[in-house]
Design a protein around this motif. Structure first.
Motif, PDB file in Angstrom:
ATOM      1  N   ARG A  21     -66.276  -3.292  38.974  1.00 28.50           N
ATOM      2  CA  ARG A  21     -65.738  -4.492  39.618  1.00 28.50           C
ATOM      3  C   ARG A  21     -66.728  -5.645  39.517  1.00 28.50           C
ATOM      4  O   ARG A  21     -66.917  -6.407  40.476  1.00 28.50           O
ATOM      5  CB  ARG A  21     -65.388  -4.198  41.076  1.00 28.50           C
ATOM      6  CG  ARG A  21     -64.499  -2.970  41.251  1.00 28.50           C
ATOM      7  CD  ARG A  21     -64.369  -2.600  42.727  1.00 28.50           C
ATOM      8  NE  ARG A  21     -63.674  -3.629  43.477  1.00 28.50           N
ATOM      9  CZ  ARG A  21     -62.374  -3.782  43.522  1.00 28.50           C
ATOM     10  NH1 ARG A  21     -61.583  -2.957  42.841  1.00 28.50           N
ATOM     11  NH2 ARG A  21     -61.826  -4.736  44.233  1.00 28.50           N
ATOM     12  N   SER A  22     -67.330  -5.771  38.363  1.00 31.65           N
ATOM     13  CA  SER A  22     -68.416  -6.741  38.211  1.00 31.65           C
ATOM     14  C   SER A  22     -68.293  -7.563  36.939  1.00 31.65           C
ATOM     15  O   SER A  22     -67.716  -7.113  35.947  1.00 31.65           O
ATOM     16  CB  SER A  22     -69.766  -6.009  38.179  1.00 31.65           C
ATOM     17  OG  SER A  22     -70.035  -5.375  39.411  1.00 31.65           O
ATOM     18  N   ILE A  23     -68.831  -8.765  37.016  1.00 30.97           N
ATOM     19  CA  ILE A  23     -69.055  -9.568  35.823  1.00 30.97           C
ATOM     20  C   ILE A  23     -70.539  -9.892  35.737  1.00 30.97           C
ATOM     21  O   ILE A  23     -71.261  -9.809  36.742  1.00 30.97           O
ATOM     22  CB  ILE A  23     -68.220 -10.876  35.804  1.00 30.97           C
ATOM     23  CG1 ILE A  23     -68.594 -11.802  36.968  1.00 30.97           C
ATOM     24  CG2 ILE A  23     -66.738 -10.562  35.784  1.00 30.97           C
ATOM     25  CD1 ILE A  23     -68.009 -13.208  36.825  1.00 30.97           C
ATOM     26  N   TYR A  24     -70.949 -10.274  34.525  1.00 29.62           N
ATOM     27  CA  TYR A  24     -72.360 -10.545  34.270  1.00 29.62           C
ATOM     28  C   TYR A  24     -72.483 -11.829  33.468  1.00 29.62           C
ATOM     29  O   TYR A  24     -71.556 -12.245  32.780  1.00 29.62           O
ATOM     30  CB  TYR A  24     -72.981  -9.380  33.485  1.00 29.62           C
ATOM     31  CG  TYR A  24     -72.736  -8.041  34.140  1.00 29.62           C
ATOM     32  CD1 TYR A  24     -71.677  -7.225  33.742  1.00 29.62           C
ATOM     33  CD2 TYR A  24     -73.544  -7.606  35.195  1.00 29.62           C
ATOM     34  CE1 TYR A  24     -71.428  -6.013  34.359  1.00 29.62           C
ATOM     35  CE2 TYR A  24     -73.298  -6.393  35.816  1.00 29.62           C
ATOM     36  CZ  TYR A  24     -72.235  -5.598  35.397  1.00 29.62           C
ATOM     37  OH  TYR A  24     -71.992  -4.404  36.020  1.00 29.62           O
ATOM     38  N   LEU A  25     -73.662 -12.445  33.560  1.00 33.72           N
ATOM     39  CA  LEU A  25     -73.967 -13.601  32.734  1.00 33.72           C
ATOM     40  C   LEU A  25     -75.362 -13.393  32.169  1.00 33.72           C
ATOM     41  O   LEU A  25     -76.346 -13.478  32.894  1.00 33.72           O
ATOM     42  CB  LEU A  25     -73.893 -14.903  33.536  1.00 33.72           C
ATOM     43  CG  LEU A  25     -73.980 -16.171  32.700  1.00 33.72           C
ATOM     44  CD1 LEU A  25     -72.756 -16.313  31.797  1.00 33.72           C
ATOM     45  CD2 LEU A  25     -74.099 -17.401  33.601  1.00 33.72           C
TER      46      LEU A  25
END
Length: 116
Positions: free
Chosen positions: A78-82
């Motif tokens: 349930r995550s996004i990254y940059l």
């Protein structure tokens, strides 16, 4: 209740790299479009990167970060990254993640400071 929690910000030197993370709760995560915004002191919040739902094959980047930043997602977490590379002092800002369909929901943000 929908919640967003960002992390990973830090003080780095120009040319350095950072990886920001954002975890969402309270929503069905996999199908939603997610985004990273940033707000520098005295400036309006701006969209830095966006990723479509599902496999996240389609992405968008602000011109000034294109080629240096990479947005990705892990639906199981349930995550996004940059991933931010070749950082510049002008990348200094408070970075927030956002759910495209819930534009009024924001986390506390994570501070990125790039020294020259």
């Amino acid at each position: 209740q929908v919640q967003l929690v960002e992390s990973g910000g830090a003080l780095v030197q120009a040319g350095g790299s950072l990886r920001l993370s954002c975890t969402a709760s309270g929503i069905v995560f996999a199908p939603v479009v997610m985004a990273w915004y940033r707000q520098a002191p005295g400036k309006q919040r701006e969209l830095a990167a966006r990723i479509e739902g599902g496999a996240g094959r389609n992405t968008y980047y602000l011109d000034s970060v294109d080629g240096r930043f990479t947005i990705s997602r892990d639906n199981a977490k349930r995550s996004i990254y940059l991933e931010m590379n070749s950082l510049k002092p002008e990348d200094t800002a408070l970075y927030y993640c956002n759910i495209d369909a819930l534009p009024d929901v924001w986390g506390q943000g994570t501070q990125v400071t790039v020294s020259s």
